[in-house]
Design a protein around this motif. Structure first.
Motif, PDB file in Angstrom:
ATOM      1  N   ALA A 104      -4.334  43.675  -2.091  1.00  0.00           N
ATOM      2  CA  ALA A 104      -3.733  42.401  -2.525  1.00  0.00           C
ATOM      3  C   ALA A 104      -4.290  41.981  -3.881  1.00  0.00           C
ATOM      4  O   ALA A 104      -3.555  41.498  -4.759  1.00  0.00           O
ATOM      5  N   LYS A 105      -5.581  42.193  -4.066  1.00  0.00           N
ATOM      6  CA  LYS A 105      -6.206  41.860  -5.350  1.00  0.00           C
ATOM      7  C   LYS A 105      -5.642  42.722  -6.475  1.00  0.00           C
ATOM      8  O   LYS A 105      -5.308  42.217  -7.555  1.00  0.00           O
ATOM      9  N   ALA A 106      -5.523  44.031  -6.213  1.00  0.00           N
ATOM     10  CA  ALA A 106      -4.992  44.947  -7.230  1.00  0.00           C
ATOM     11  C   ALA A 106      -3.561  44.576  -7.593  1.00  0.00           C
ATOM     12  O   ALA A 106      -3.191  44.555  -8.777  1.00  0.00           O
ATOM     13  N   ILE A 107      -2.749  44.284  -6.588  1.00  0.00           N
ATOM     14  CA  ILE A 107      -1.358  43.900  -6.846  1.00  0.00           C
ATOM     15  C   ILE A 107      -1.302  42.611  -7.660  1.00  0.00           C
ATOM     16  O   ILE A 107      -0.499  42.480  -8.591  1.00  0.00           O
ATOM     17  N   GLY A 108      -2.195  41.676  -7.327  1.00  0.00           N
ATOM     18  CA  GLY A 108      -2.242  40.430  -8.086  1.00  0.00           C
ATOM     19  C   GLY A 108      -2.545  40.668  -9.559  1.00  0.00           C
ATOM     20  O   GLY A 108      -1.929  40.074 -10.442  1.00  0.00           O
ATOM     21  N   LEU A 109      -3.492  41.554  -9.836  1.00  0.00           N
ATOM     22  CA  LEU A 109      -3.840  41.877 -11.222  1.00  0.00           C
ATOM     23  C   LEU A 109      -2.672  42.560 -11.931  1.00  0.00           C
ATOM     24  O   LEU A 109      -2.379  42.277 -13.102  1.00  0.00           O
ATOM     25  N   VAL A 158       7.240  43.672  -1.527  1.00  0.00           N
ATOM     26  CA  VAL A 158       5.864  43.190  -1.562  1.00  0.00           C
ATOM     27  C   VAL A 158       5.749  41.763  -1.026  1.00  0.00           C
ATOM     28  O   VAL A 158       4.735  41.410  -0.401  1.00  0.00           O
ATOM     29  N   VAL A 159       6.774  40.933  -1.228  1.00  0.00           N
ATOM     30  CA  VAL A 159       6.714  39.549  -0.732  1.00  0.00           C
ATOM     31  C   VAL A 159       6.618  39.532   0.796  1.00  0.00           C
ATOM     32  O   VAL A 159       5.808  38.806   1.382  1.00  0.00           O
ATOM     33  N   HIS A 160       7.432  40.344   1.417  1.00  0.00           N
ATOM     34  CA  HIS A 160       7.413  40.458   2.883  1.00  0.00           C
ATOM     35  C   HIS A 160       6.021  40.836   3.376  1.00  0.00           C
ATOM     36  O   HIS A 160       5.462  40.228   4.294  1.00  0.00           O
ATOM     37  N   THR A 174      -1.978  36.028  -4.542  1.00  0.00           N
ATOM     38  CA  THR A 174      -1.069  36.989  -5.181  1.00  0.00           C
ATOM     39  C   THR A 174       0.384  36.544  -5.022  1.00  0.00           C
ATOM     40  O   THR A 174       1.176  36.598  -5.969  1.00  0.00           O
ATOM     41  N   LEU A 175       0.726  36.085  -3.816  1.00  0.00           N
ATOM     42  CA  LEU A 175       2.085  35.600  -3.588  1.00  0.00           C
ATOM     43  C   LEU A 175       2.378  34.389  -4.472  1.00  0.00           C
ATOM     44  O   LEU A 175       3.494  34.238  -4.999  1.00  0.00           O
ATOM     45  N   GLU A 176       1.382  33.519  -4.648  1.00  0.00           N
ATOM     46  CA  GLU A 176       1.577  32.322  -5.477  1.00  0.00           C
ATOM     47  C   GLU A 176       2.054  32.714  -6.881  1.00  0.00           C
ATOM     48  O   GLU A 176       2.952  32.079  -7.443  1.00  0.00           O
ATOM     49  N   GLU A 220      12.547  30.479  -4.185  1.00  0.00           N
ATOM     50  CA  GLU A 220      13.652  29.999  -3.344  1.00  0.00           C
ATOM     51  C   GLU A 220      13.615  30.632  -1.960  1.00  0.00           C
ATOM     52  O   GLU A 220      13.759  29.945  -0.937  1.00  0.00           O
ATOM     53  N   ASN A 221      13.394  31.937  -1.925  1.00  0.00           N
ATOM     54  CA  ASN A 221      13.447  32.643  -0.652  1.00  0.00           C
ATOM     55  C   ASN A 221      12.179  32.467   0.183  1.00  0.00           C
ATOM     56  O   ASN A 221      12.236  32.470   1.406  1.00  0.00           O
ATOM     57  N   VAL A 222      11.023  32.337  -0.479  1.00  0.00           N
ATOM     58  CA  VAL A 222       9.787  32.067   0.270  1.00  0.00           C
ATOM     59  C   VAL A 222       9.861  30.667   0.882  1.00  0.00           C
ATOM     60  O   VAL A 222       9.462  30.446   2.025  1.00  0.00           O
TER      61      VAL A 222
END
Length: 402
Positions: free
Chosen positions: A296-301, A318-320, A341-343, A354-356
């Motif tokens: 999650a950290k890597a994806i956030g970066l 990835v959102v799911h 990361t989602l934020e 919208e979808n979240v």
């Protein structure tokens, strides 16, 4: 005729050699230390002057005694240091050839393999191999032809001393540079070290791989799984090197495999750890949750650094997966990192927001956006279930879960 001065020098040399030949272990130990302290840093011509043009006579005795005694450990460190005085001498190339002719490379590599070899013996042997490797490409090839890459990699993996580990890393890097015939062998040898249990070895292997990557150019697909599995480590310095290397490799042919692997690790499966002895951990699944947090950290970066990569990750749902990770109440760190990361995705892509919002519901979404970093502390089990059971479906970007 030799002058009286030359005769005196020759007489001193013969006395020295005779003392060595007849000396006990204690005598030879003293002579070795005297030689090292007196001659360290001398050039080839200076050594010849010291030994009345007969320095090779002493070097021959050194290499012969080393071959006879390295397995039992008699003065091995001192012998290697003394040989190092010769090999490191400027304008002393002849000494290098003499050592190679009597199988010096094989002897030094054998010292690395011996279980009973002390760490300081291995360290000195590695330094001598570095001197040989620095002499040119054909000498690097000679070391590699003698199964040097495997022996040095195994030495790095099994070494107990950080000094030995660092010397092994330096040698592996040397063997790869300017040595195209064996460069890929060194590269694969370093990949084989990534599953090692020593965090220091993992860190050194990752650092060397990153250094070599620009020279190797082609990225072998076998690197993907070991690299992603490095994210299971609880050692942040290793995680950092792993994430940095992943970022570097995203410019290569394994980009898609790495992104898919990162997304998959947002939702670790306990099944993957079934073969792990449960008695070893109070919490057997901890490495998986550590890996989930790191992913999650890597994806956030990555999504902060590249909008293009962010869009590719959206295509991989990835959102799911982030929402499921947020709802996993077994590990707070992974919840928090997934939330942050989602934020970023929510604030970057209106369609994601919208979808979240739709999947969470208005109340839960507002609670989440108020403080994403501590959202997991305020969430109850019902809200967590909403996240885990989310039915995200972003038309044209993300498909809903199958």
């Amino acid at each position: 005729m030799a002058s009286s001065k030359e005769e005196l020098e020759i007489s001193r040399l013969m006395s020295f050699l005779q003392e060595w030949d007849n000396g006990t272990k204690a005598v030879r130990h003293r002579m070795l230390n005297d030689f090292i302290n007196t001659n360290k840093g001398k050039t080839g011509p200076e050594l010849e002057l010291q030994f009345a043009q007969g320095a090779s006579l002493f070097l021959t005795r050194l290499t012969a005694w080393l071959r006879l005694t390295y397995m039992v450990g008699t003065c091995v460190t001192e012998q290697l240091q003394a040989i190092g005085v010769f090999l490191s001498a400027t304008s002393g190339h002849r000494y290098l050839i003499e050592v190679l002719e009597v199988g010096g490379v094989l002897t030094f590599l054998e010292i690395l393999k011996l279980k009973q070899s002390r760490e300081d013996n291995k360290e000195e042997a590695l330094k001598l191999l570095q001197i040989i490797a620095n002499a040119g490409r054909k000498y690097k090839e000679l070391i590699c032809e003698s199964y040097g890459v495997r022996n040095v990699a195994e030495c790095l993996a099994n070494a107990k001393s950080e000094k030995t580990q660092e010397q092994a890393q330096i040698l592996l890097e040397l063997l790869a540079q300017g040595n195209p015939m064996y460069q890929l062998q060194v590269y694969k040898g370093l990949i084989a070290l990534l599953p090692c249990t020593s965090p220091k070895v993992q860190q050194l292997a990752l650092q060397t791989l990153m250094t070599l990557q620009t020279a190797v150019k082609i990225v072998h697909p076998c690197i993907v799984e070991p690299l992603l599995n490095v994210l299971k480590t609880i050692h942040y310095e290793v995680q950092y090197e792993g994430i940095e290397f992943i970022k570097l490799l995203l410019k290569s042919n394994v980009r898609k495999a790495l992104l898919e692997g990162l997304v998959a690790r947002l939702n670790p499966s306990v099944d993957n750890e079934q073969n792990r002895p449960k008695i070893l951990d109070e919490e057997p699944t901890l490495p998986l949750f550590v890996q989930q947090t790191a992913a999650a950290k890597a994806i956030g970066l990555l999504i902060q650094e590249s909008a293009e990569i962010a869009e590719e990750l959206l295509q991989l749902r990835v959102v799911h997966h982030l929402m499921i990770a947020m709802g996993n109440m077994n590990h707070a760190d992974s919840q928090r990192q997934a939330s942050l990361t989602l934020e970023h995705l929510v604030r970057t892509f209106p369609v994601v927001e919208e979808n979240v919002r739709k999947a969470m519901g208005e109340t839960l979404f507002e609670l989440y956006m108020t403080d994403p970093g501590s959202f997991y502390l305020k969430m109850d089990s019902i809200q967590a279930a909403v996240l885990v059971g989310n039915k995200i479906n972003i038309p044209g970007i993300e498909e809903g879960p199958e």
